[in-house]
Design an enzyme around this catalytic site. Structure first.
Site, PDB file in Angstrom:
ATOM      1  N   GLU A 223       0.856  -1.191   0.000  1.00 57.61           N
ATOM      2  CA  GLU A 223       0.000   0.000   0.000  1.00 57.61           C
ATOM      3  C   GLU A 223       0.885   1.231   0.000  1.00 57.61           C
ATOM      4  OE1 GLU A 223      -3.184   0.200   2.910  1.00 57.61           O
ATOM      5  OE2 GLU A 223      -2.919   2.376   3.130  1.00 57.61           O
TER       6      GLU A 223
ATOM      7  N   GLU B  14      -2.658  11.633   3.335  1.00 56.22           N
ATOM      8  CA  GLU B  14      -3.721  11.434   4.305  1.00 56.22           C
ATOM      9  C   GLU B  14      -3.717  12.621   5.258  1.00 56.22           C
ATOM     10  OE1 GLU B  14      -4.258   6.900   5.388  1.00 56.22           O
ATOM     11  OE2 GLU B  14      -2.135   7.417   5.472  1.00 56.22           O
TER      12      GLU B  14
END
Length: 566
Positions: free
Chosen positions: A160, A165
């Site tokens: 990932e 974020e």
């Protein structure tokens, strides 16, 4: 008003020329996939897939509280922008009622290696978790676009890559954005992460970028690098990034993002464009003008200098030597690359093999080049190190050699915390192994008798403990050297370290262009190991008040300096 694509493409090329070669290892130039969000209404179903299926158990991961939907109220294109909208509203789907809705889009395009640029505004309110990220195409996540045909691998073995974020970093201020890597070696609250403070991300557009090569993954904010992931060992545990990945865009609610305020109604992530670049032209041209030579050689390191030219713009240099790891580094074409091989034994000949290729694997005709270097003789009385001849050390060890008459007292302290620890002194020639006496804690000593003054001895220590062992490197010492000031060849040193005591920046003026510095505290914990130039500034603003010891190693020898942090 959205900028024209032509202008954006020209701007991207300009940024690549200004920043790319200096900040990333491979520059990708060819646009292979994009969405400019030019057509108002529903999201382009040829490019995007709405992932709405709940995971087993009826709740999204990380204690999130939203339903992802394919409703146009949660994702739509308007005025040249994609809008992903999280809304407070009761919604029942798959037999489960939740109080928030949002959207989670999967790109229907997967790729290996390249650059992603996403220009976006992202929500920064409490309880919201906007994310721009990638997953391996092979992830077996039920309901994902690629799952039915390619889902063979569980998370995090699929890999990932989190480009951006926000809202999940306790202790960080609003508008702190993070990038992260999740692999089997570190997942969940991963240690492989970086972040940067941005200007108001909800009101201002920023370009969030990820540059992914076979060597490393770099993250940039508005064209400025802020984190690079490049594990020294690349295997299935640390580097599942040799297969296709795809982009996801979403806003999660609650969970790691914290409590959602009672007065929350809705928020949006507004995305101007998503672009993926690769190098698509078939390259059959080999690099040229490959040269390699030796730079600075010290008692514990060798500098290798390499250069070559190639039409691709990037050269890969692969370096190997007997007993050492094989390392590949990347550098712009026509620019000299310096690589320092550290932790070598003193007074030892090493043979380095250096191969040069371009990014398509084309090899230069005179590759490889073989270089021989002999490290200088560097007898040592005391110091700290992390190098192991067997096993591995994390914090490392301290050591001292002291001549008393014709005896030599040898003391080693293990800095790694271990249970059931015992130590054995190893002589290199002839090989012997003798158990050492424990002084206190994890410090052990042994005195060898009847030595000849001026002779050179070489010893290592095997630390054995519950569950394993680790052996230090062999350290050479000249019997009779006292090193009372921690200095070898003291007259050769004209080095300044100031101000001392220090508040923030410690200025170093050192004797060599290449210097190894080690900073440790009074209990022997190593805080820093680095290779620096003759003029260097050491930022100690984050260090606690106290006494530290700075060890400087270069071709003149070793100097240990006491530094006081105010």
């Amino acid at each position: 008003m959205k900028k024209s694509f032509l202008f954006q493409a020209l701007l991207t090329l300009l940024l690549a020329s200004q920043y790319g070669y200096s900040q990333v290892d491979v520059v990708y130039n060819n646009l292979v996939w994009s969405d400019e969000f030019d057509n108002n209404g529903a999201v382009d179903s040829n490019k995007w897939y709405h992932q709405t299926q709940l995971p087993a158990g009826g709740s999204w991961f990380n204690n999130e509280v939203q339903h992802y939907t394919n409703l146009i109220s949660n994702s739509f294109v308007d005025n040249g922008n994609l809008n992903i909208v999280a809304i407070k509203e009761p919604f029942t789907d798959q037999g489960v009622t939740k109080q928030y809705t949002s959207a989670r889009l999967n790109a229907k395009f997967a790729f290996k290696y390249g650059r992603v640029d996403i220009r976006a505004k992202a929500p920064n309110g409490q309880g919201t978790w906007p994310a721009l990220w990638l997953l391996g195409k092979n992830v077996n996540e039920d309901g994902g676009f690629f799952d039915s045909n390619f889902g063979t691998t569980s998370w995090p073995a699929c890999g990932e890559i989190d480009i951006m974020e926000h809202g999940i970093f306790p202790g960080q201020p609003v508008n702190y954005i993070g990038a992260a890597i999740h692999t089997p070696s570190s997942s969940g609250n991963t240690v492989n992460k970086g972040g940067i403070q941005a200007s108001d991300i909800a009101q201002n557009y920023h370009v969030y970028s990820m540059n992914w090569s076979p060597n490393q993954i770099s993250f940039l904010l508005d064209g400025v690098l802020f984190y690079t992931y490049n594990p020294s060992v690349k295997n299935a545990s640390t580097w599942p990034f040799d297969a296709d990945q795809y982009i996801l865009l979403n806003i999660a609610m609650g969970g790691f993002a914290g409590t959602i305020p009672a007065n929350f109604t809705q928020t949006s992530m507004i995305i101007d464009y998503v672009r993926i670049y690769q190098n698509t032209a078939v390259d059959t041209e080999s690099p040229t003008n490959f040269v390699a030579s030796l730079g600075a050689v010290t008692g514990s390191s060798v500098e290798l200098l390499m250069n070559a030219n190639d039409n691709s713009g990037t050269i890969a240099y692969t370096i190997s030597y007997p007993g050492g790891p094989t390392t590949t580094v990347y550098n712009p074409s026509g620019v000299q690359k310096s690589v320092i091989i550290p932790n070598l034994a003193s007074n030892t000949n090493y043979t380095f093999t250096i191969a040069a290729t371009d990014m398509s694997g084309n090899t230069v005709t005179n590759s490889p080049i073989v270089l021989n270097a002999t490290t200088s003789f560097n007898p040592q009385c005391s110091g700290s190190d992390t190098q192991a001849s067997e096993g591995a050390f994390t914090l490392g060890y301290n050591y001292t050699f002291q001549t008393i008459g014709t005896d030599v007292k040898i003391t080693f302290e293990l800095l790694d915390s271990k249970v059931g620890l015992v130590a054995f002194l190893r002589s290199q020639s002839p090989f012997t192994e003798t158990q050492m006496s424990n002084v206190s804690g994890q410090t052990f000593t042994q005195t060898i008798t009847g030595q000849t003054l001026g002779s050179t001895i070489s010893y290592a220590v095997k630390f054995a403990y519950a569950g394993g062992l680790a052996v230090t490197r062999y350290i050479s010492y000249v019997v009779g050297s006292n090193c009372s000031l921690g200095i070898q060849n003291e007259t050769a040193f004209k080095q300044l370290v100031y101000p001392n005591p220090v508040d923030d920046n410690l200025h170093l003026q050192l004797s060599d262009n290449q210097n190894k510095i080690t900073l440790s505290d009074v209990v022997g914990k190593i805080h820093l190991v680095d290779l620096v130039n003759s003029d260097h500034i050491l930022d100690m603003s984050s260090f606690k008040t106290g006494i530290y010891f700075l060890r400087v190693e270069n071709s003149h020898g070793i100097q240990n300096l006491k530094v006081i942090k105010k």
